[in-house]
Design a protein around this motif. Structure first.
Motif, short mmCIF file in Angstrom:
data_model
loop_
_atom_site.label_atom_id
_atom_site.label_comp_id
_atom_site.label_asym_id
_atom_site.label_seq_id
_atom_site.Cartn_x
_atom_site.Cartn_y
_atom_site.Cartn_z
N TYR A 13 9.80 20.54 -2.52
CA TYR A 13 8.43 19.59 -2.20
C TYR A 13 7.70 20.67 -1.07
N TYR A 45 3.82 22.02 -1.12
CA TYR A 45 2.72 21.97 -0.06
C TYR A 45 2.22 23.65 0.41
N ARG A 99 -0.88 23.56 -2.11
CA ARG A 99 -1.61 22.58 -2.21
C ARG A 99 -3.10 22.49 -1.46
N TYR A 108 -4.72 14.54 -7.95
CA TYR A 108 -3.38 14.58 -7.24
C TYR A 108 -2.93 12.91 -7.49
N LYS A 133 0.21 11.33 -9.74
CA LYS A 133 1.45 10.86 -9.10
C LYS A 133 1.90 9.81 -9.98
N TRP A 150 6.37 14.85 -6.39
CA TRP A 150 7.28 13.82 -5.76
C TRP A 150 8.03 13.00 -6.42
N ASN A 157 11.31 14.08 3.58
CA ASN A 157 10.07 13.96 3.93
C ASN A 157 9.57 15.15 4.84
N HIS A 198 7.11 18.05 3.72
CA HIS A 198 5.87 18.15 3.52
C HIS A 198 5.50 18.83 4.90
N TYR A 240 -3.28 6.18 4.62
CA TYR A 240 -3.64 7.37 4.39
C TYR A 240 -5.19 7.73 4.98
N ARG A 242 -4.04 9.00 8.15
CA ARG A 242 -3.52 10.28 8.15
C ARG A 242 -4.32 11.45 8.00
N VAL A 285 3.57 7.08 7.19
CA VAL A 285 3.49 7.85 5.86
C VAL A 285 4.84 7.91 5.16
N MET A 286 5.98 8.42 5.80
CA MET A 286 7.10 8.36 5.08
C MET A 286 7.61 7.22 4.33
N VAL A 310 5.86 4.96 2.91
CA VAL A 310 5.10 4.50 1.86
C VAL A 310 6.04 5.03 0.45
N GLY A 311 6.40 5.96 0.24
CA GLY A 311 7.02 6.51 -0.91
C GLY A 311 8.72 5.88 -0.77
N TYR A 369 -3.94 8.30 -2.26
CA TYR A 369 -5.16 9.53 -2.42
C TYR A 369 -6.32 8.80 -2.85
#
Ligand SMILES: O=P(O)(O)OC[C@H](O)CO
Length: 462
Positions: A39, A43, A46, A74, A78, A136, A160, A163, A275, A278, A381-382, A384-385, A409
């Protein structure tokens, strides 16, 4: 043919107990390294266009079009990649996306007209954004198949961090590309694409050799059996659901576990709002800091303004480690409660960022606040997934994490870049800060609505 290439490997005959005890830890180390490095590699290729925004001979609007196109591609990819990845061999899927993204970046660098034509560039960045979406979901698949419920926050946090490391190393790789290409600015900019592209192609080959799909694919028992001690009576229903979902088609999984899943929808909405914070903060920080005091900015130099970007990312590393710990220890695996704590801190820091007096003499305060903002935003943010994966059976982990990525996104990053840009140009920085504040408050409400108490461990001593 593609389906055949990506098909998950069959189960290998079960190894002896002694072999299981010896090999399980080794494979787990291998796969966590593989998804971390993998991952991080995504980046590296990206955001090169944002990194080079001061060097490319393009207007802010042109760069905005290119980056926004890649965010949209993206975000959609995803989710689609999540659906495909849940039925694919992560040993192939993870390095394949990286390899193809590397090749696209090499093309951007070596085909002479790409970086001078906005439309060609946008097409290549659309493709790149799509391929980036393949990074991801196979990581999510790896995490749920190789790590148990309770330890997932620890390994998820480690993963995480990739990233931020990737984001921090990417400018160095682009810089190495610039240095390789002599004095011609165009050749330099092109090398900033092809050089990281070559690096990630090599990384993709290495990842292919260290990644493994599931424990069963190498003759090991499923993680629930290997770490059986950490599962409670009340987890049985979820485990049965996990087992049943493995047999279902992706269409059935989407209909049963994704679309009617209200908590997942609240959590995806939360993702979009987080986001906005972020990308809204990180991408506009250099401009906000460098804008003159008369125009509502902080009035420091452009170079120092770019430093703000790095301080935010650095804060993010600390923030994820702290949020991971707080979630596991203090909030007993409650990711929504951890989010609330982090977001309240974010709101306080946003007020400070806005009101700290402008001028170079206060720059140190701006940087300190940005470290704090990075720390307080990257935890949410972390989550989220990681949280999306918890809300569905294992077989749908990639799709669930992918769906929240789409919201992040398509709904979040695009607002954070394009809409905030328009707001700043027409209504000023103050209104942008108000949008950030409203996003933070709405994110708190959404994450609380997504809370599933059955995933928390208040009944146990840890
Ligand atoms: O690279 P992103 O923005 O898709 O990051 C993944 C996040 O950590 C999701 O929790």
């Amino acid at each position: 043919m593609f389906k055949k290439l990506l098909a998950p490997p069959g189960k290998k005959p079960r190894l002896s107990d002694a072999e299981v005890a010896r090999k399980y830890p080794r494979y787990r180390t291998q796969v966590i390294i593989s998804i971390f490095v993998g991952y991080m590699g995504y980046y590296f290729v990206r955001n090169t266009t944002s990194i080079l925004s001061g060097i490319l001979k393009m207007s802010a609007t042109e760069i905005g079009i290119i980056t926004c196109a890649s965010y949209i591609a993206y975000g959609v990819s995803k989710f689609v990649s999540g659906l495909i990845s849940d039925e694919s061999n992560s040993k192939i899927f993870l390095p394949l996306g990286l390899l193809l993204s590397g090749i696209i970046n090499i093309f951007i660098g070596v085909i002479p007209s790409v970086i001078t034509s906005v439309w060609l560039f946008t097409i290549f960045y659309l493709i790149n954004g799509w391929l980036q979406g393949m990074g991801w979901p196979p990581g999510a698949r790896t995490l749920v198949y190789w790590f148990g419920n309770k330890e997932r926050i620890t390994y998820g946090t480690i993963w995480n961090l990739s990233h931020n490391f990737g984001g921090a190393i990417a400018p160095l790789l682009a810089g190495a590309g610039l240095a390789l290409a002599g004095n011609d600015p165009l050749a330099q900019a092109r090398a900033a694409y092809w050089f990281p592209g070559v690096v990630v192609c090599i990384m993709a080959v290495i990842i292919y050799f260290i990644q493994e799909d599931t424990p069963e694919s190498v003759g090991l028992p499923p993680i629930e059996e290997y770490r059986s001690k950490e599962y409670r009576e009340s987890d049985n229903a979820k485990l049965e659901e996990d087992a049943a979902a493995v047999e279902m088609s992706m269409g059935e999984i989407v209909k049963k576990y994704i679309l009617p899943n209200t908590k997942l929808m609240w959590s995806s909405l939360y993702a979009a709002l987080v986001y906005i914070l972020r990308y809204g903060i990180v991408s506009w920080t250099p401009k906000f800091l460098a804008t003159s005091i008369q125009d509502g900015g902080k009035g420091i130099t452009a170079a120092a303004g770019m430093g703000g970007f790095s301080f935010f990312e650095l804060g993010g590393i600390a923030g994820m480690l702290i949020a991971g710990w707080v979630s596991a220890k203090l909030f007993k695996n409650s990711k929504p409660l951890t989010n609330v704590a982090c977001l309240i801190l974010t709101l306080v820091l946003l007020v400070a960022y806005w009101f700290i007096p402008a001028g170079p003499e206060y720059m140190i305060w701006d940087f300190a606040i940005l470290i704090g903002l990075g720390a307080s935003i990257y935890g949410p943010v972390m989550m989220v997934g990681l949280y999306a994966m918890e809300l569905v059976p294992k077989a749908a982990a990639g799709a669930a994490a992918g769906l929240s990525g789409t919201f992040s996104y398509v709904g979040g990053a695009t607002v954070a870049t394009l809409v905030i840009g328009i707001i700043v140009d027409n209504l000023g920085w103050g209104v942008a800060f108000i949008v950030f504040g409203i996003s933070g408050i709405a994110a708190i409400i959404c994450t609380l609505l997504s809370r599933d108490k059955s995933l928390e461990y208040w009944d146990e001593e840890k």
